[in-house]
Design an enzyme around this catalytic site. Structure first.
Site, PDB file in Angstrom:
ATOM      1  N   GLY A 119       0.807  -1.226   0.000  1.00 13.79           N
ATOM      2  CA  GLY A 119       0.000   0.000   0.000  1.00 13.79           C
ATOM      3  C   GLY A 119       0.837   1.271   0.000  1.00 13.79           C
ATOM      4  O   GLY A 119       1.885   1.374  -0.654  1.00 13.79           O
ATOM      5  N   ILE A 120       0.366   2.246   0.748  1.00  8.81           N
ATOM      6  CA  ILE A 120       0.999   3.567   0.765  1.00  8.81           C
ATOM      7  C   ILE A 120       2.426   3.468   1.310  1.00  8.81           C
ATOM      8  O   ILE A 120       3.343   4.129   0.807  1.00  8.81           O
ATOM      9  CB  ILE A 120       0.137   4.552   1.597  1.00  8.81           C
ATOM     10  CG1 ILE A 120      -1.213   4.786   0.897  1.00  8.81           C
ATOM     11  CG2 ILE A 120       0.867   5.879   1.796  1.00  8.81           C
ATOM     12  CD1 ILE A 120      -2.214   5.602   1.704  1.00  8.81           C
ATOM     13  N   ASP A 173       7.496  -4.010   9.075  1.00  7.76           N
ATOM     14  CA  ASP A 173       6.104  -4.497   9.096  1.00  7.76           C
ATOM     15  C   ASP A 173       5.998  -5.672  10.063  1.00  7.76           C
ATOM     16  O   ASP A 173       7.016  -6.166  10.577  1.00  7.76           O
ATOM     17  CB  ASP A 173       5.596  -4.875   7.688  1.00  7.76           C
ATOM     18  CG  ASP A 173       4.114  -4.519   7.513  1.00  7.76           C
ATOM     19  OD1 ASP A 173       3.292  -5.057   8.281  1.00  7.76           O
ATOM     20  OD2 ASP A 173       3.792  -3.710   6.625  1.00  7.76           O
ATOM     21  N   ASP A 215       6.679  -5.734  15.115  1.00  4.06           N
ATOM     22  CA  ASP A 215       5.356  -5.205  15.455  1.00  4.06           C
ATOM     23  C   ASP A 215       5.593  -3.948  16.278  1.00  4.06           C
ATOM     24  O   ASP A 215       6.134  -4.014  17.382  1.00  4.06           O
ATOM     25  CB  ASP A 215       4.588  -6.259  16.275  1.00  4.06           C
ATOM     26  CG  ASP A 215       3.204  -5.769  16.668  1.00  4.06           C
ATOM     27  OD1 ASP A 215       2.983  -4.534  16.684  1.00  4.06           O
ATOM     28  OD2 ASP A 215       2.343  -6.614  16.971  1.00  4.06           O
ATOM     29  N   ALA A 228       2.370   2.903   9.394  1.00  2.78           N
ATOM     30  CA  ALA A 228       1.559   1.723   9.749  1.00  2.78           C
ATOM     31  C   ALA A 228       0.234   2.184  10.342  1.00  2.78           C
ATOM     32  O   ALA A 228       0.192   3.110  11.150  1.00  2.78           O
ATOM     33  CB  ALA A 228       2.313   0.859  10.761  1.00  2.78           C
ATOM     34  N   GLY A 229      -0.843   1.550   9.917  1.00  5.39           N
ATOM     35  CA  GLY A 229      -2.151   1.949  10.440  1.00  5.39           C
ATOM     36  C   GLY A 229      -3.150   0.824  10.269  1.00  5.39           C
ATOM     37  O   GLY A 229      -3.006  -0.009   9.372  1.00  5.39           O
ATOM     38  N   TYR A 256     -10.700   5.196  14.790  1.00  2.00           N
ATOM     39  CA  TYR A 256      -9.727   5.609  13.782  1.00  2.00           C
ATOM     40  C   TYR A 256      -9.551   7.134  13.817  1.00  2.00           C
ATOM     41  O   TYR A 256      -8.427   7.643  13.799  1.00  2.00           O
ATOM     42  CB  TYR A 256     -10.243   5.150  12.412  1.00  2.00           C
ATOM     43  CG  TYR A 256      -9.300   5.396  11.251  1.00  2.00           C
ATOM     44  CD1 TYR A 256      -8.121   4.667  11.123  1.00  2.00           C
ATOM     45  CD2 TYR A 256      -9.611   6.349  10.279  1.00  2.00           C
ATOM     46  CE1 TYR A 256      -7.264   4.890  10.037  1.00  2.00           C
ATOM     47  CE2 TYR A 256      -8.769   6.565   9.200  1.00  2.00           C
ATOM     48  CZ  TYR A 256      -7.594   5.834   9.084  1.00  2.00           C
ATOM     49  OH  TYR A 256      -6.758   6.050   8.025  1.00  2.00           O
TER      50      TYR A 256
HETATM   51  P1  NAD Z   1      -2.637  -0.922   4.410  1.00  2.00           P
HETATM   52  O1  NAD Z   1      -3.570  -1.630   5.339  1.00  2.00           O
HETATM   53  O2  NAD Z   1      -2.591  -1.352   2.984  1.00  2.00           O
HETATM   54  O3  NAD Z   1      -1.131  -0.988   4.979  1.00  2.00           O
HETATM   55  C1  NAD Z   1      -0.847  -0.796   6.351  1.00  2.00           C
HETATM   56  C2  NAD Z   1       0.408  -1.583   6.683  1.00  2.00           C
HETATM   57  O4  NAD Z   1       0.676  -1.389   8.088  1.00  2.00           O
HETATM   58  C3  NAD Z   1       0.246  -3.093   6.467  1.00  2.00           C
HETATM   59  O5  NAD Z   1       1.332  -3.617   5.730  1.00  2.00           O
HETATM   60  C4  NAD Z   1       0.229  -3.641   7.885  1.00  2.00           C
HETATM   61  O6  NAD Z   1       0.743  -4.976   7.987  1.00  2.00           O
HETATM   62  C5  NAD Z   1       1.097  -2.639   8.622  1.00  2.00           C
HETATM   63  N1  NAD Z   1       0.891  -2.690  10.075  1.00  2.00           N
HETATM   64  C6  NAD Z   1      -0.287  -2.790  10.738  1.00  2.00           C
HETATM   65  N2  NAD Z   1      -0.068  -2.907  12.057  1.00  2.00           N
HETATM   66  C7  NAD Z   1       1.282  -2.872  12.239  1.00  2.00           C
HETATM   67  C8  NAD Z   1       2.116  -2.968  13.380  1.00  2.00           C
HETATM   68  N3  NAD Z   1       1.605  -3.147  14.609  1.00  2.00           N
HETATM   69  N4  NAD Z   1       3.464  -2.915  13.214  1.00  2.00           N
HETATM   70  C9  NAD Z   1       4.000  -2.757  11.970  1.00  2.00           C
HETATM   71  N5  NAD Z   1       3.246  -2.669  10.847  1.00  2.00           N
HETATM   72  C10 NAD Z   1       1.898  -2.736  10.985  1.00  2.00           C
HETATM   73  O7  NAD Z   1      -3.008   0.640   4.555  1.00  2.00           O
HETATM   74  P2  NAD Z   1      -2.802   1.868   3.513  1.00  2.00           P
HETATM   75  O8  NAD Z   1      -4.097   2.123   2.834  1.00  2.00           O
HETATM   76  O9  NAD Z   1      -1.581   1.690   2.720  1.00  2.00           O
HETATM   77  O10 NAD Z   1      -2.612   3.068   4.566  1.00  2.00           O
HETATM   78  C11 NAD Z   1      -1.347   3.467   5.054  1.00  2.00           C
HETATM   79  C12 NAD Z   1      -1.552   4.600   6.037  1.00  2.00           C
HETATM   80  O11 NAD Z   1      -2.285   5.659   5.412  1.00  2.00           O
HETATM   81  C13 NAD Z   1      -2.362   4.193   7.265  1.00  2.00           C
HETATM   82  O12 NAD Z   1      -1.849   4.858   8.408  1.00  2.00           O
HETATM   83  C14 NAD Z   1      -3.744   4.710   6.937  1.00  2.00           C
HETATM   84  O13 NAD Z   1      -4.505   4.941   8.092  1.00  2.00           O
HETATM   85  C15 NAD Z   1      -3.410   5.985   6.202  1.00  2.00           C
HETATM   86  N6  NAD Z   1      -4.475   6.496   5.324  1.00  2.00           N
HETATM   87  C16 NAD Z   1      -4.896   5.799   4.234  1.00  2.00           C
HETATM   88  C17 NAD Z   1      -5.885   6.339   3.421  1.00  2.00           C
HETATM   89  C18 NAD Z   1      -6.379   5.624   2.185  1.00  2.00           C
HETATM   90  O14 NAD Z   1      -7.226   6.183   1.473  1.00  2.00           O
HETATM   91  N7  NAD Z   1      -5.895   4.443   1.875  1.00  2.00           N
HETATM   92  C19 NAD Z   1      -6.472   7.568   3.743  1.00  2.00           C
HETATM   93  C20 NAD Z   1      -6.030   8.241   4.862  1.00  2.00           C
HETATM   94  C21 NAD Z   1      -5.016   7.710   5.640  1.00  2.00           C
END
Ligand code: NAD
Length: 480
Positions: free
Chosen positions: A252-253, A272, A295, A322-323, A386
């Site tokens: 992802g991001i 991760d 983690d 991470a989120g 969230y």
């Molecule tokens: P995603 O779920 O695809 O990726 C999140 C990554 O974080 C995953 O690889 C997961 O394994 C990792 N992670 C989760 N818990 C963890 C931990 N305890 N330790 C280490 N790694 C951990 O999410 P995304 O869509 O790529 O979003 C990335 C960030 O952007 C997040 O913080 C999300 O809240 C934020 N965000 C996303 C959007 C969107 O539209 N996708 C919008 C606003 C904010």
């Protein structure tokens, strides 16, 4: 999704890693029939955005740098206009002033120095500066208005000057909603010695790197450390020699952030959870970084990360990406789910940052970038946990920026809006369409848009940008 596809070494773009945007409306609007009917009906017009590509010029045409222009035709130029013109010319932009406009057909950018506005009436000079050239702005052209931060004007500043400078915010946010055609409009407010260090911000905001940022206010003030040599700051690898850590980087991001930081010259550690170890290894290989299975919520995480950074000789950039979500309305919420969201999204980033700062591992030139969300600004139905955690990320910026500044480091955050990822692909279709169309740019962003904003904040030349939250949302109406 881990990616094993090829990566563009200059931009970090990995098209195969981006989800196919199942944005049928955008596909229609860009079709020959759509091109005929959409603009005429006043419907959202999600034109393809001008994103950064290798070797592309800063702007898609000459950039006009102007002061305010009074009704008598007189141009009021402040010192900021000269600085902007020099900074842009130094990266090869074709900078033009008003007297050369007759030779220009399409403008690729517009910079208006409004720092001279000393009373509300002076804002009329924005009409003289902008109106005659708005129809000549190329598609994807970016507009930047330069002002003075009303909250940081010298004690002797008049109320009229504060009113005028505050007025610029309404002007730029409204113009952002008018310009269309993938054009963007931002306000840069200078404070203290900000004018001397505004270069990295101008380069970001006028280039395709800020394609999905519009209607935003960026404050540039006293740098927390000396700037790097101009050649490095303006070159294609502003992050060379920097060591970065990106959490949640298996997909992802986060993967996109890691890829772009590597492309801009940084050595990147991708973090991760153990459950994502295989994907993490594949992504790290694909982007050219090093994996660290960790983690971030574990008790041992701050110590382990610090140890890892110490062995590598320190760390310059920490991106808390991470989120997780555990969405439910509050009446159905379980405390353990609420707690998990808070801990991953803000509790752990706070502990890790405080530990690294306390251990002296994040010092002069350091950068901490949090990832907030529009939900943390506007709130969202079913997202109390969230939104609390993402508002908390903004609180972390407010709380730690002064502490880090004393050590010569900055703390900022980005707040993405609707970004085309696996997360948003799972949103119900109607909500998904709404999320995209609520933005002035009429579409969702891509992970690389978030990565670009983070890469700009991570640059050593961005030492004057501190304690801020930049929305990367295409100027969404949510929370605006
Ligand atoms: P995603 O779920 O695809 O990726 C999140 C990554 O974080 C995953 O690889 C997961 O394994 C990792 N992670 C989760 N818990 C963890 C931990 N305890 N330790 C280490 N790694 C951990 O999410 P995304 O869509 O790529 O979003 C990335 C960030 O952007 C997040 O913080 C999300 O809240 C934020 N965000 C996303 C959007 C969107 O539209 N996708 C919008 C606003 C904010």
């Amino acid at each position: 999704m881990p990616s094993s596809s090829s990566t563009d070494a200059t931009t970090g773009a990995d098209p195969a890693a981006e989800p196919q945007t199942a944005d049928r409306y955008a596909a229609f609007a860009r079709s020959p029939l759509g091109r005929r009917v959409v603009p005429g009906l006043g419907l959202p017009d999600p034109v393809p955005l001008r994103r950064d590509t290798p070797g592309a010029p800063l702007a898609p045409g000459p950039v006009l740098v102007t002061g305010l222009v009074g009704t008598d035709g007189h141009e009021h130029v402040g010192g900021a206009a000269g600085v902007a013109a020099a900074e842009l010319a130094a990266v090869g932009a074709d900078v033009v002033r008003r007297d050369a406009l007759a030779h220009v057909d399409r403008l690729g950018g517009l910079v208006v120095d409004a720092t001279t506005a000393g009373s509300p009436a002076d804002l009329v000079g924005l009409v003289g500066a902008c109106t005659p050239v708005l129809r000549r702005l190329a598609r994807g052209a970016h507009v930047v208005v330069l002002g003075l931060d009303p909250a940081a004007l010298p004690g002797g500043a008049t109320a009229a000057a504060r009113v005028a400078q505050r007025g610029l915010e309404g002007f730029t946010r409204s113009l952002g909603k008018e310009v269309g055609g993938g054009r963007t409009v931002q306000l840069v407010l200078l404070r203290g010695r900000g004018v001397d260090v505004v270069g990295s911000t101008l380069r970001f905001l006028l280039s395709g790197r800020s394609a999905f940022v519009s209607g935003q206010v960026v404050r540039v003030g006293d740098p927390v450390h000396d700037l790097p040599p101009a050649e490095q700051a303006r070159g294609p690898h502003p992050l060379s020699g920097r060591r970065a850590v990106v959490t949640g980087a298996a997909r992802g991001i986060g993967a996109s952030i890691a890829r772009l930081l590597v492309a801009r010259g940084a050595e990147v550690v991708l973090v991760d959870v153990p459950a994502a170890a295989d994907a993490l290894a594949a992504t790290a290989r694909s982007v050219g970084g090093a994996p660290l299975v960790l983690d971030i919520t574990s008790d041992l995480a701050p110590g382990r990360l610090a140890e890892h950074c110490e062995r590598a000789g320190g760390v310059d950039v920490v991106v808390h990406n991470a989120g997780i979500t555990r969405d439910r309305r509050l009446r159905n919420m379980r405390p353990d789910a609420f707690a998990a969201v808070l801990d991953v999204n803000v509790g752990a980033p706070l502990r890790l940052t405080e530990h690294l700062l306390g251990a002296g591992l994040l010092g002069r030139g350091g950068r901490v970038v949090g990832v907030s969300s529009l939900a943390g600004i506007a709130g969202n139905d079913g997202q109390t946990s969230y939104a609390a955690s993402k508002a908390g990320v903004i609180g972390m910026v407010d709380a730690l920026a002064p502490v880090a500044a004393a050590a010569g480091a900055t703390v900022n955050a980005v707040a993405p809006g609707f970004v085309e990822t696996r997360m948003t692909a799972a949103v119900p279709p109607l909500t998904r369409q709404l999320g995209r169309r609520l933005a002035s740019l009429g579409q969702g962003g891509l992970p690389v848009d978030v990565a670009e904003a983070i890469a700009w904040l991570a640059e050593p030349a961005s030492a004057g940008v501190d304690g801020q939250v930049l929305r990367v949302c295409g100027q969404s109406l949510l929370g605006a």
